[in-house]
Scaffold this motif. Structure first.
Motif, PDB file in Angstrom:
ATOM      1  N   LEU A 277     -16.479  11.299   0.729  1.00 49.99           N
ATOM      2  CA  LEU A 277     -17.154  10.094   0.296  1.00 49.99           C
ATOM      3  C   LEU A 277     -16.496   8.871   0.906  1.00 49.99           C
ATOM      4  O   LEU A 277     -15.289   8.861   1.181  1.00 49.99           O
ATOM      5  N   ARG A 278     -17.274   7.835   1.079  1.00 43.48           N
ATOM      6  CA  ARG A 278     -16.743   6.547   1.527  1.00 43.48           C
ATOM      7  C   ARG A 278     -16.513   5.686   0.290  1.00 43.48           C
ATOM      8  O   ARG A 278     -17.407   5.507  -0.535  1.00 43.48           O
ATOM      9  N   LEU A 279     -15.310   5.182   0.133  1.00 44.49           N
ATOM     10  CA  LEU A 279     -14.972   4.312  -0.986  1.00 44.49           C
ATOM     11  C   LEU A 279     -14.319   3.067  -0.403  1.00 44.49           C
ATOM     12  O   LEU A 279     -13.116   3.050  -0.130  1.00 44.49           O
ATOM     13  N   GLY A 280     -15.113   2.031  -0.171  1.00 43.47           N
ATOM     14  CA  GLY A 280     -14.604   0.862   0.526  1.00 43.47           C
ATOM     15  C   GLY A 280     -14.215   1.234   1.941  1.00 43.47           C
ATOM     16  O   GLY A 280     -14.991   1.838   2.677  1.00 43.47           O
ATOM     17  N   ALA A 281     -12.987   0.894   2.317  1.00 40.96           N
ATOM     18  CA  ALA A 281     -12.504   1.228   3.656  1.00 40.96           C
ATOM     19  C   ALA A 281     -11.942   2.642   3.734  1.00 40.96           C
ATOM     20  O   ALA A 281     -11.584   3.110   4.811  1.00 40.96           O
ATOM     21  N   ASN A 282     -11.855   3.329   2.606  1.00 40.12           N
ATOM     22  CA  ASN A 282     -11.231   4.656   2.558  1.00 40.12           C
ATOM     23  C   ASN A 282     -12.258   5.773   2.526  1.00 40.12           C
ATOM     24  O   ASN A 282     -13.414   5.560   2.166  1.00 40.12           O
ATOM     25  N   THR A 283     -11.804   6.972   2.882  1.00 40.88           N
ATOM     26  CA  THR A 283     -12.588   8.184   2.670  1.00 40.88           C
ATOM     27  C   THR A 283     -11.835   9.063   1.676  1.00 40.88           C
ATOM     28  O   THR A 283     -10.601   9.141   1.711  1.00 40.88           O
TER      29      THR A 283
END
Length: 326
Positions: free
Chosen positions: A24-30
């Motif tokens: 999943l993409r969570l802001g700039a993170n995966t």
């Protein structure tokens, strides 16, 4: 004892659980997650400390959560040390700014942030009603406090305690980056973080169990449902500070993510890495089991931030970033 039918049922359940994980993409993170689970996006609070703009991120501003402090990239710390509740807190220059992961205390109503000798702010945090379990846990021979251990076992316990203490005292370089991972391929919490549990105690007399006063313990990690042989994954990039079979922890991995941030994985039937190597988030590090001090197969995962425990799943909501090359 597990019969063939039980083993077949466990194998079938493990196969059903081993569905493809989702990134999943969570802001700039995966974040790698099991089916049906999505970490919440972090709350963001804008602060000012000593004239510097500071952002605080957390899954929620509550006791027992991991949080991330971030100064902007143009911030110059100079000789102004950051302290959280009086504890020196290292800052790392990352691709997003100067970052530090902290633990929100499990028993306090606020945290105090200080930058240099003058600038101080106090930030309130929400109280949590920690769960309490009334059913007594039977830990088998571990519920017998007066049992005699061999000299070899006592020496092993002492040496392992020293190894763990030395490992978590390290303050190595920041290894976190923008990739995080749930530690299992299914999400089912069987014993929450910081829950209070009652453990049976007994002594043996004439081959019979005589009950003793039970003891109350606080669960400093999180238990996740797992059959024996289910996959266990690293939550974040780190170095394997410890890996192997331990007396109480069973199959045990301690990952050092830098700056005093550690994740721990206990009771595994198999450890799939050696000590000292770099591990990436989402990398399989072992198989769940029922080794060490347990009642049944499961994964116990824990998060320690410079000696303070925090809910390990709260780490997945933080916008961590890789260290910037000097």
């Amino acid at each position: 004892m597990s019969g063939p039918g039980t083993l077949q049922a466990q194998a079938a359940l493990a196969a059903r659980e081993a569905q493809q994980r989702t990134q999943l993409r969570l802001g700039a993170n995966t974040v790698d997650t099991p089916p049906g689970y999505q970490p919440p996006a972090p709350l963001r609070q804008e602060l000012s400390l000593g004239g510097a703009a500071l952002r605080l991120y957390a899954r929620r501003l509550a006791q027992g959560e991991a949080a991330l402090l971030e100064f902007s990239a143009d911030f110059e710390p100079g000789d102004r040390g950051l302290q959280v509740d009086g504890q020196r807190t290292p800052l790392t220059r990352t691709s997003r700014g100067w970052q530090a992961v902290i633990a929100l205390p499990v028993d306090a109503a606020a945290i105090r942030l200080q930058l240099g000798p003058q600038a101080t702010i106090s930030l309130p945090i929400a109280a949590v009603a920690w769960p309490e379990f009334r059913t007594q846990m039977d830990l088998g021979s571990f519920s017998q406090p007066q049992r005699s251990l061999s000299a070899e076992a006592r020496q092993r316990i002492a040496e392992e305690g020293q190894r763990k203490a030395r490992a978590v005292a390290q303050r190595n370089e920041w290894l976190l980056d923008e990739h995080l991972s749930h530690p299992r391929d299914m999400h089912r919490i069987t014993s929450p973080f910081w829950s209070r549990r009652i453990v049976q105690q007994y002594r043996l007399q004439g081959g019979r169990r005589l009950p003793l006063e039970p003891r109350s313990t606080v669960h400093r990690g999180l238990d996740l449902r797992a059959v024996e042989g289910a996959a266990v994954f690293a939550m974040a990039r780190g170095r394997a500070a410890l890996a192997g079979q331990f007396f109480y922890e069973g199959g045990f991995v301690l990952l050092d993510h830098g700056q005093g941030v550690f994740t721990m994985y206990l009771h595994m039937s198999k450890v799939m890495l050696g000590q000292g190597g770099i591990v990436e988030a989402g990398q399989q590090i072992g198989l769940a089991g029922a080794t060490g001090m347990v009642t049944a197969a499961h994964l116990h995962v824990a998060l320690s931030i410079r000696g303070q425990a925090a809910d390990p799943l709260s780490l997945l909501s933080l916008p961590t970033a890789p260290a910037q090359a000097p």
